[in-house]
Design a protein around this motif. Structure first.
Motif, PDB file in Angstrom:
ATOM      1  N   LEU A 194       4.259  -1.502   0.334  1.00 60.00           N
ATOM      2  CA  LEU A 194       3.766  -1.094  -0.983  1.00 60.00           C
ATOM      3  C   LEU A 194       4.794  -0.315  -1.799  1.00 60.00           C
ATOM      4  O   LEU A 194       4.559  -0.083  -2.987  1.00 60.00           O
ATOM      5  CB  LEU A 194       2.497  -0.252  -0.813  1.00 60.00           C
ATOM      6  CG  LEU A 194       1.305  -0.986  -0.230  1.00 60.00           C
ATOM      7  CD1 LEU A 194       0.141  -0.030  -0.058  1.00 60.00           C
ATOM      8  CD2 LEU A 194       0.905  -2.143  -1.117  1.00 60.00           C
ATOM      9  N   ALA A 195       5.899   0.093  -1.197  1.00 60.77           N
ATOM     10  CA  ALA A 195       6.896   0.923  -1.894  1.00 60.77           C
ATOM     11  C   ALA A 195       7.371   0.306  -3.204  1.00 60.77           C
ATOM     12  O   ALA A 195       7.451   1.028  -4.213  1.00 60.77           O
ATOM     13  CB  ALA A 195       8.059   1.224  -0.965  1.00 60.77           C
ATOM     14  N   PRO A 196       7.697  -0.978  -3.267  1.00 66.03           N
ATOM     15  CA  PRO A 196       8.153  -1.528  -4.550  1.00 66.03           C
ATOM     16  C   PRO A 196       7.104  -1.429  -5.658  1.00 66.03           C
ATOM     17  O   PRO A 196       7.443  -1.237  -6.823  1.00 66.03           O
ATOM     18  CB  PRO A 196       8.473  -2.990  -4.246  1.00 66.03           C
ATOM     19  CG  PRO A 196       8.643  -3.057  -2.791  1.00 66.03           C
ATOM     20  CD  PRO A 196       7.817  -1.973  -2.210  1.00 66.03           C
ATOM     21  N   TYR A 197       5.843  -1.526  -5.299  1.00 66.01           N
ATOM     22  CA  TYR A 197       4.782  -1.475  -6.291  1.00 66.01           C
ATOM     23  C   TYR A 197       4.458  -0.043  -6.704  1.00 66.01           C
ATOM     24  O   TYR A 197       3.988   0.203  -7.798  1.00 66.01           O
ATOM     25  CB  TYR A 197       3.532  -2.173  -5.768  1.00 66.01           C
ATOM     26  CG  TYR A 197       3.781  -3.612  -5.422  1.00 66.01           C
ATOM     27  CD1 TYR A 197       3.947  -4.555  -6.414  1.00 66.01           C
ATOM     28  CD2 TYR A 197       3.895  -4.026  -4.107  1.00 66.01           C
ATOM     29  CE1 TYR A 197       4.207  -5.884  -6.120  1.00 66.01           C
ATOM     30  CE2 TYR A 197       4.156  -5.341  -3.782  1.00 66.01           C
ATOM     31  CZ  TYR A 197       4.303  -6.261  -4.795  1.00 66.01           C
ATOM     32  OH  TYR A 197       4.560  -7.567  -4.492  1.00 66.01           O
ATOM     33  N   LEU A 198       4.674   0.900  -5.805  1.00 69.75           N
ATOM     34  CA  LEU A 198       4.378   2.296  -6.113  1.00 69.75           C
ATOM     35  C   LEU A 198       5.426   2.893  -7.056  1.00 69.75           C
ATOM     36  O   LEU A 198       5.162   3.887  -7.720  1.00 69.75           O
ATOM     37  CB  LEU A 198       4.301   3.121  -4.831  1.00 69.75           C
ATOM     38  CG  LEU A 198       3.148   2.743  -3.889  1.00 69.75           C
ATOM     39  CD1 LEU A 198       3.233   3.543  -2.609  1.00 69.75           C
ATOM     40  CD2 LEU A 198       1.798   2.951  -4.554  1.00 69.75           C
ATOM     41  N   LEU A 205       1.151   5.403  13.346  1.00 71.19           N
ATOM     42  CA  LEU A 205       2.356   5.719  12.582  1.00 71.19           C
ATOM     43  C   LEU A 205       3.110   4.444  12.196  1.00 71.19           C
ATOM     44  O   LEU A 205       3.574   4.308  11.062  1.00 71.19           O
ATOM     45  CB  LEU A 205       3.265   6.657  13.384  1.00 71.19           C
ATOM     46  CG  LEU A 205       4.540   7.096  12.700  1.00 71.19           C
ATOM     47  CD1 LEU A 205       4.225   7.899  11.451  1.00 71.19           C
ATOM     48  CD2 LEU A 205       5.385   7.920  13.658  1.00 71.19           C
ATOM     49  N   ALA A 206       3.215   3.509  13.123  1.00 72.60           N
ATOM     50  CA  ALA A 206       3.881   2.235  12.837  1.00 72.60           C
ATOM     51  C   ALA A 206       3.143   1.472  11.741  1.00 72.60           C
ATOM     52  O   ALA A 206       3.772   0.915  10.829  1.00 72.60           O
ATOM     53  CB  ALA A 206       3.976   1.395  14.108  1.00 72.60           C
ATOM     54  N   MET A 207       1.812   1.458  11.799  1.00 73.80           N
ATOM     55  CA  MET A 207       1.044   0.773  10.753  1.00 73.80           C
ATOM     56  C   MET A 207       1.233   1.447   9.396  1.00 73.80           C
ATOM     57  O   MET A 207       1.362   0.777   8.362  1.00 73.80           O
ATOM     58  CB  MET A 207      -0.445   0.740  11.122  1.00 73.80           C
ATOM     59  CG  MET A 207      -0.771  -0.246  12.219  1.00 73.80           C
ATOM     60  SD  MET A 207      -2.539  -0.382  12.516  1.00 73.80           S
ATOM     61  CE  MET A 207      -2.820   1.002  13.601  1.00 73.80           C
ATOM     62  N   ALA A 208       1.271   2.773   9.386  1.00 74.57           N
ATOM     63  CA  ALA A 208       1.468   3.498   8.134  1.00 74.57           C
ATOM     64  C   ALA A 208       2.857   3.211   7.560  1.00 74.57           C
ATOM     65  O   ALA A 208       3.008   3.032   6.340  1.00 74.57           O
ATOM     66  CB  ALA A 208       1.274   4.992   8.354  1.00 74.57           C
ATOM     67  N   MET A 209       3.867   3.129   8.414  1.00 74.20           N
ATOM     68  CA  MET A 209       5.226   2.838   7.947  1.00 74.20           C
ATOM     69  C   MET A 209       5.311   1.425   7.372  1.00 74.20           C
ATOM     70  O   MET A 209       5.937   1.216   6.331  1.00 74.20           O
ATOM     71  CB  MET A 209       6.240   3.011   9.079  1.00 74.20           C
ATOM     72  CG  MET A 209       6.458   4.445   9.493  1.00 74.20           C
ATOM     73  SD  MET A 209       7.085   5.467   8.166  1.00 74.20           S
ATOM     74  CE  MET A 209       8.657   4.720   7.875  1.00 74.20           C
ATOM     75  N   ILE A 210       4.701   0.482   8.038  1.00 72.88           N
ATOM     76  CA  ILE A 210       4.704  -0.898   7.540  1.00 72.88           C
ATOM     77  C   ILE A 210       3.980  -0.970   6.199  1.00 72.88           C
ATOM     78  O   ILE A 210       4.458  -1.617   5.265  1.00 72.88           O
ATOM     79  CB  ILE A 210       4.063  -1.854   8.579  1.00 72.88           C
ATOM     80  CG1 ILE A 210       4.981  -1.982   9.792  1.00 72.88           C
ATOM     81  CG2 ILE A 210       3.772  -3.217   7.963  1.00 72.88           C
ATOM     82  CD1 ILE A 210       4.360  -2.694  10.960  1.00 72.88           C
ATOM     83  N   LEU A 211       2.855  -0.292   6.086  1.00 73.99           N
ATOM     84  CA  LEU A 211       2.120  -0.271   4.830  1.00 73.99           C
ATOM     85  C   LEU A 211       2.947   0.379   3.725  1.00 73.99           C
ATOM     86  O   LEU A 211       3.013  -0.127   2.601  1.00 73.99           O
ATOM     87  CB  LEU A 211       0.793   0.466   5.015  1.00 73.99           C
ATOM     88  CG  LEU A 211      -0.151   0.487   3.828  1.00 73.99           C
ATOM     89  CD1 LEU A 211      -0.610  -0.931   3.501  1.00 73.99           C
ATOM     90  CD2 LEU A 211      -1.333   1.372   4.122  1.00 73.99           C
ATOM     91  N   LEU A 212       3.610   1.484   4.034  1.00 76.73           N
ATOM     92  CA  LEU A 212       4.436   2.168   3.050  1.00 76.73           C
ATOM     93  C   LEU A 212       5.604   1.298   2.599  1.00 76.73           C
ATOM     94  O   LEU A 212       5.884   1.198   1.401  1.00 76.73           O
ATOM     95  CB  LEU A 212       4.957   3.493   3.633  1.00 76.73           C
ATOM     96  CG  LEU A 212       5.830   4.321   2.705  1.00 76.73           C
ATOM     97  CD1 LEU A 212       5.016   4.810   1.515  1.00 76.73           C
ATOM     98  CD2 LEU A 212       6.440   5.479   3.453  1.00 76.73           C
ATOM     99  N   LEU A 213       6.275   0.646   3.547  1.00 79.56           N
ATOM    100  CA  LEU A 213       7.390  -0.226   3.192  1.00 79.56           C
ATOM    101  C   LEU A 213       6.939  -1.433   2.376  1.00 79.56           C
ATOM    102  O   LEU A 213       7.643  -1.906   1.503  1.00 79.56           O
ATOM    103  CB  LEU A 213       8.120  -0.697   4.457  1.00 79.56           C
ATOM    104  CG  LEU A 213       8.943   0.379   5.173  1.00 79.56           C
ATOM    105  CD1 LEU A 213       9.437  -0.159   6.503  1.00 79.56           C
ATOM    106  CD2 LEU A 213      10.082   0.862   4.319  1.00 79.56           C
TER     107      LEU A 213
END
Length: 119
Positions: free
Chosen positions: A113-117, A103-111
């Motif tokens: 990539l969020a600007p690019y998404l 879950l922590a890895m997914a949150m870091i990945l989401l944060l």
């Protein structure tokens, strides 16, 4: 002028002890600086003489090749004996910790990539 032979950051104690013994066995006039507690300075093995540095580097290269072979053999023995656990075994034995890490890895990945998404 000092010659840096090896960084001691993230070096296990047994490896550092073996290198000290190797240098003492071969009469290498070295000195050691410890790594800092907070990881700011790297620490390491040093010598003053350029010729001594070449000799010590040759010894280190041979030692590290031999250690690599030993560690790979030990890992293979552990793998064959079933002592090395993969993702699914970790998930079975420690599900909460494993899922929290995922879950922590997914949150870091989401944060990240969020600007690019949002483009």
């Amino acid at each position: 002028m000092p010659h840096h032979l090896m960084n001691l950051r993230h070096v296990p104690d047994d490896e550092a002890d073996e290198i000290r013994a190797l240098f003492e066995q071969h009469g290498v006039a070295y000195y050691e600086t410890p790594p800092s507690r907070w990881g700011i300075s790297m620490g390491g093995f040093w010598v003053h003489d350029a010729d001594e540095a070449e000799r010590a580097r040759a010894l280190l290269q041979d030692y590290q090749a031999e250690r690599l072979n030993r560690q790979r053999a030990a890992y293979q023995q552990d793998l064959d004996a079933g002592r090395v656990r993969g993702f699914w075994a970790r998930l079975r034995h420690k599900p909460v910790t494993t899922l929290a890490a995922c879950l922590a890895m997914a949150m870091i990945l989401l944060l990240t990539l969020a600007p690019y998404l949002r483009l």
